[in-house]
Design a protein around this motif. Structure first.
Motif, PDB file in Angstrom:
ATOM      1  N   ASN A 182      13.934  51.080  18.299  1.00  0.00           N
ATOM      2  CA  ASN A 182      12.819  51.992  18.127  1.00  0.00           C
ATOM      3  C   ASN A 182      13.041  53.280  18.929  1.00  0.00           C
ATOM      4  OD1 ASN A 182      12.154  51.417  20.805  1.00  0.00           O
ATOM      5  ND2 ASN A 182      10.586  49.910  20.240  1.00  0.00           N
ATOM      6  N   GLU A 183      12.045  54.181  18.905  1.00  0.00           N
ATOM      7  CA  GLU A 183      12.174  55.480  19.568  1.00  0.00           C
ATOM      8  C   GLU A 183      12.350  55.354  21.076  1.00  0.00           C
ATOM      9  OE1 GLU A 183       8.509  57.062  17.946  1.00  0.00           O
ATOM     10  OE2 GLU A 183       9.663  58.590  16.873  1.00  0.00           O
ATOM     11  N   GLN A 184      11.867  54.241  21.635  1.00  0.00           N
ATOM     12  CA  GLN A 184      11.990  54.013  23.079  1.00  0.00           C
ATOM     13  C   GLN A 184      13.319  53.378  23.450  1.00  0.00           C
ATOM     14  OE1 GLN A 184       9.018  53.049  21.368  1.00  0.00           O
ATOM     15  NE2 GLN A 184       8.289  55.097  21.912  1.00  0.00           N
ATOM     16  N   GLY A 185      14.168  53.170  22.445  1.00  0.00           N
ATOM     17  CA  GLY A 185      15.461  52.559  22.711  1.00  0.00           C
ATOM     18  C   GLY A 185      15.401  51.053  22.850  1.00  0.00           C
ATOM     19  N   GLU A 186      14.274  50.454  22.454  1.00  0.00           N
ATOM     20  CA  GLU A 186      14.107  49.010  22.568  1.00  0.00           C
ATOM     21  C   GLU A 186      14.457  48.335  21.251  1.00  0.00           C
ATOM     22  OE1 GLU A 186      10.000  49.194  23.410  1.00  0.00           O
ATOM     23  OE2 GLU A 186      10.246  49.236  25.588  1.00  0.00           O
ATOM     24  N   LYS A 187      14.990  47.119  21.358  1.00  0.00           N
ATOM     25  CA  LYS A 187      15.316  46.357  20.154  1.00  0.00           C
ATOM     26  C   LYS A 187      14.020  45.886  19.496  1.00  0.00           C
ATOM     27  CE  LYS A 187      18.894  43.657  20.143  1.00  0.00           C
ATOM     28  NZ  LYS A 187      19.819  42.506  20.358  1.00  0.00           N
ATOM     29  N   GLU A 188      13.921  46.072  18.188  1.00  0.00           N
ATOM     30  CA  GLU A 188      12.721  45.709  17.442  1.00  0.00           C
ATOM     31  C   GLU A 188      13.105  44.799  16.279  1.00  0.00           C
ATOM     32  OE1 GLU A 188      10.254  48.492  14.751  1.00  0.00           O
ATOM     33  OE2 GLU A 188       9.209  48.532  16.679  1.00  0.00           O
ATOM     34  N   THR A 189      12.406  43.698  16.152  1.00  0.00           N
ATOM     35  CA  THR A 189      12.665  42.742  15.068  1.00  0.00           C
ATOM     36  C   THR A 189      11.604  42.913  13.988  1.00  0.00           C
ATOM     37  OG1 THR A 189      13.648  41.148  16.592  1.00  0.00           O
ATOM     38  CG2 THR A 189      12.877  40.296  14.482  1.00  0.00           C
ATOM     39  N   PRO A 217       6.579  50.924  11.121  1.00  0.00           N
ATOM     40  CA  PRO A 217       6.773  52.367  10.897  1.00  0.00           C
ATOM     41  C   PRO A 217       8.243  52.771  10.894  1.00  0.00           C
ATOM     42  CG  PRO A 217       5.046  51.981  12.517  1.00  0.00           C
ATOM     43  CD  PRO A 217       5.689  50.660  12.272  1.00  0.00           C
ATOM     44  N   ASN A 218       9.036  52.194  11.821  1.00  0.00           N
ATOM     45  CA  ASN A 218      10.448  52.554  11.892  1.00  0.00           C
ATOM     46  C   ASN A 218      11.189  52.166  10.623  1.00  0.00           C
ATOM     47  OD1 ASN A 218      10.238  53.598  14.518  1.00  0.00           O
ATOM     48  ND2 ASN A 218      10.437  51.570  15.405  1.00  0.00           N
ATOM     49  N   LYS A 219      10.938  50.932  10.157  1.00  0.00           N
ATOM     50  CA  LYS A 219      11.605  50.476   8.939  1.00  0.00           C
ATOM     51  C   LYS A 219      11.148  51.302   7.741  1.00  0.00           C
ATOM     52  CE  LYS A 219      12.359  46.356   6.089  1.00  0.00           C
ATOM     53  NZ  LYS A 219      11.959  46.967   4.801  1.00  0.00           N
TER      54      LYS A 219
END
Length: 592
Positions: free
Chosen positions: A167-174, A560-562
């Protein structure tokens, strides 16, 4: 309405047929090994790829145990790399990497099998059979070098394969994980494919049942079957399901218990009988109750409830060892130890321990007052037995985490149980409580036909007061008792609840393949004006729908990212002139 992926897969199915490839062949595929077989056989071997390509350097297929192997399973991922590619296959035992090389699959000039069929016609979820050899990659991953493959089933629906992004914060998102409980229970077949740990729960359930069956069979008891459709519901206090038999023109009931039929068999001369029974109770549903459930009941002549307590301890301790490999099982935040002996309390001792009130000599009015003082809802249909049961369930059960026997119940609570040999007003009954819920219920069985008739008649009086769970009077069962039933110990043990504990599952729905569900609601498709009203520009509505978001609610639930990334791809595919929305715009669309 079909999604873009569903339409695309149907087109591939038709194209395969035009190419003369049957996507649903009838002939068998001779599987020689499972993935677990291969992992076990090669667990101590390593190898490396050659430098400058993906050609396997070490080929273990010359091992005496293995020639060329044949596997079948579902494709779960792809890494297409020009003339060589990797994929991942899943069978019932696990997952394994596959290596496909164009010139091995297509040694002649015609490269259609690799360039078209493999690279363009296959999708995640398709079932294939492969033939090849075992090797390890440069990173040490066990793999199969595929020499040939065959499509065994073309999947027309995409799997909800878990994906990861940053994500925008550089965190892994599932995202796209198949975790919604209602969808998992309703589409268990998908749950089993994409959540392999769920399959392990049901493997353990089978081990649990087999452990109990082995324990009882080795003691010489006979496994039997008794009617599920019964003319009179009996054997427990519960509201039944009813149906109508057209040929006999009579009302029948789905059994709430198999007790009365098993005791008829004891009358008939068997010394020990047991049955794994599907039972049905037309009652509420929650995390420990399902209207259709499984229990094992067994009855042994010339025994009593004290003997049965010892037997249940022994049997469940064995089940824990067989299923979990230890008597200590983690359930939520607790570690439950099934090692014998278990704690034993009388019902009145338990109520006094957890309420500070001695209810042993109270009449119905006194019990009603105690219940009301604790905030328990009571009504006029509740007699002494129901009030005591409500008190126990409210004050005691939630506190009984370690396996505990609650013994010596009031006679009013137990119409099928022998009166206590030394305690007037009580019966020889126990319940095994664990993790705050009953897992077993047992008696020294009542075998006095006169006493049994009087107990049934008391149940009829409760039914007249409106108790829908009161037992019916079963004249044929009374007739059987009049022929004589030896002293007998009997028990019912809940398979579903015991499985919940042994597999650390929070809900009964998690240990039933297909739990009862409300009818599935058909989603009403949102119109273009609905999307526009929700803030999506009109020119972007077709793109949103193309991505499979057919309702505003589905769009609100999107990542939102996807969604942002997918919109970029579909904009290019649809050759849209509309400017690309910003991430802030997309977050507003989803309400995030």
């Amino acid at each position: 309405m079909l999604s873009e992926q569903e339409i695309n897969r149907r087109h591939k199915r038709e194209e395969l047929m035009r190419m003369g490839i049957d996507p649903y062949p009838a002939d068998l595929f001779d599987v020689t090994h499972t993935i677990d077989d291969i992992r076990t056989a090669f667990s101590d071997k390593t190898g490396a790829d050659t430098q400058g390509g993906y050609e396997p350097h070490l080929d273990f297929s010359t091992d005496a145990q293995f020639g060329t192997i044949r596997l079948a399973g579902r494709l779960m991922s792809f890494r297409i790399m020009g003339s060589a590619s990797f994929a991942e296959m899943q069978d019932s035992t696990g997952r394994l990497q596959l290596y496909f090389r164009r010139d091995d699959l297509c040694p002649d000039d015609d490269k259609t099998l690799y360039n078209t069929v493999f690279k363009k016609m296959l999708d995640i979820g398709d079932i294939v059979g492969i033939e090849g050899n075992v090797f390890t990659t440069q990173t040490g991953e066990l793999s199969i070098h595929v020499r040939s493959f065959k499509i065994l089933n073309k999947s027309l629906r995409p799997l909800p394969v878990v994906k990861e992004g940053i994500n925008e914060q550089g965190e892994k998102e599932t995202y796209d994980a198949f975790t919604d409980p209602e969808q998992r229970y309703r589409q268990r077949y998908v749950d089993l494919i994409v959540n392999p740990q769920v399959r392990d729960v049901f493997v353990k359930r089978t081990k649990l049942v087999n452990s109990i069956r082995q324990f009882l069979s080795q003691k010489g008891y006979l496994e039997v079957e008794t009617p599920i459709l019964q003319p009179i519901h009996g054997g427990a206090a519960a509201r039944p399901f009813r149906t109508h038999h057209n040929s006999l023109d009579m009302t029948l009931y789905m059994r709430i218990a198999n007790e009365l039929y098993l005791k008829r068999l004891i009358v008939g001369g068997y010394d020990g009988v047991f049955e794994f029974a599907k039972d049905f109770r037309n009652e509420g549903m929650d995390r420990t109750h399902n209207p259709e459930f499984t229990q094992v009941e067994f009855y042994v002549a010339y025994k009593d409830y004290l003997w049965m307590m010892d037997t249940i301890e022994e049997m469940v301790e064995k089940v824990a060892l067989d299923v979990a490999g230890t008597t200590k099982v983690t359930v939520g935040e607790n570690v439950i130890d099934f090692k014998r002996p278990w704690k034993r309390l009388t019902m009145f001792e338990a109520i006094q321990e957890y309420t500070g009130v001695d209810v042993s000599d109270m009449d119905e009015a006194g019990l009603r007052q105690v219940a009301e003082d604790r905030g328990i809802r009571v009504d006029s249909t509740m007699g002494k037995s129901k009030l005591i049961d409500e008190l126990f369930g409210d004050a005691c059960e939630p506190n009984l985490i370690q396996p505990t026997f609650i013994t010596d119940y009031p006679v009013e609570m137990s119409p099928l149980t022998k009166k206590h040999r030394s305690k007037p007003g009580l019966v020889e009954r126990f319940e095994a409580i664990c993790n705050g819920k009953e897992i077993a219920n047992a008696y020294s069985e009542l075998n006095d036909p006169i006493d049994q008739r009087e107990r049934f008649e008391e149940q009829l009086r409760l039914a007249e007061r409106g108790d829908e769970e009161a037992m019916a009077l079963d004249e044929d069962f009374l007739r059987a008792l009049e022929y004589g039933m030896p002293p007998t110990a009997g028990v019912g043990l809940g398979i579903d609840r015991l499985t919940m504990i042994m597999t650390n599952q929070p809900s009964i729905q998690d240990v039933l393949f297909f739990p009862q569900m409300r009818p599935e609601k058909k989603a009403e498709l949102s119109t273009e004006s609905d999307f526009v009203e929700a803030g999506i520009p009109a020119e972007w509505v077709p793109a949103v729908q193309k991505l499979g978001y057919l309702t505003v609610e589905q769009l609100r639930a999107a990542s939102p990212n996807k969604l942002f990334n997918d919109l970029g791809g579909v904009r290019k595919k649809l050759k849209m002139d509309a400017p690309m929305p910003s991430m802030i715009d997309v977050r507003a669309w989803t309400g995030n």
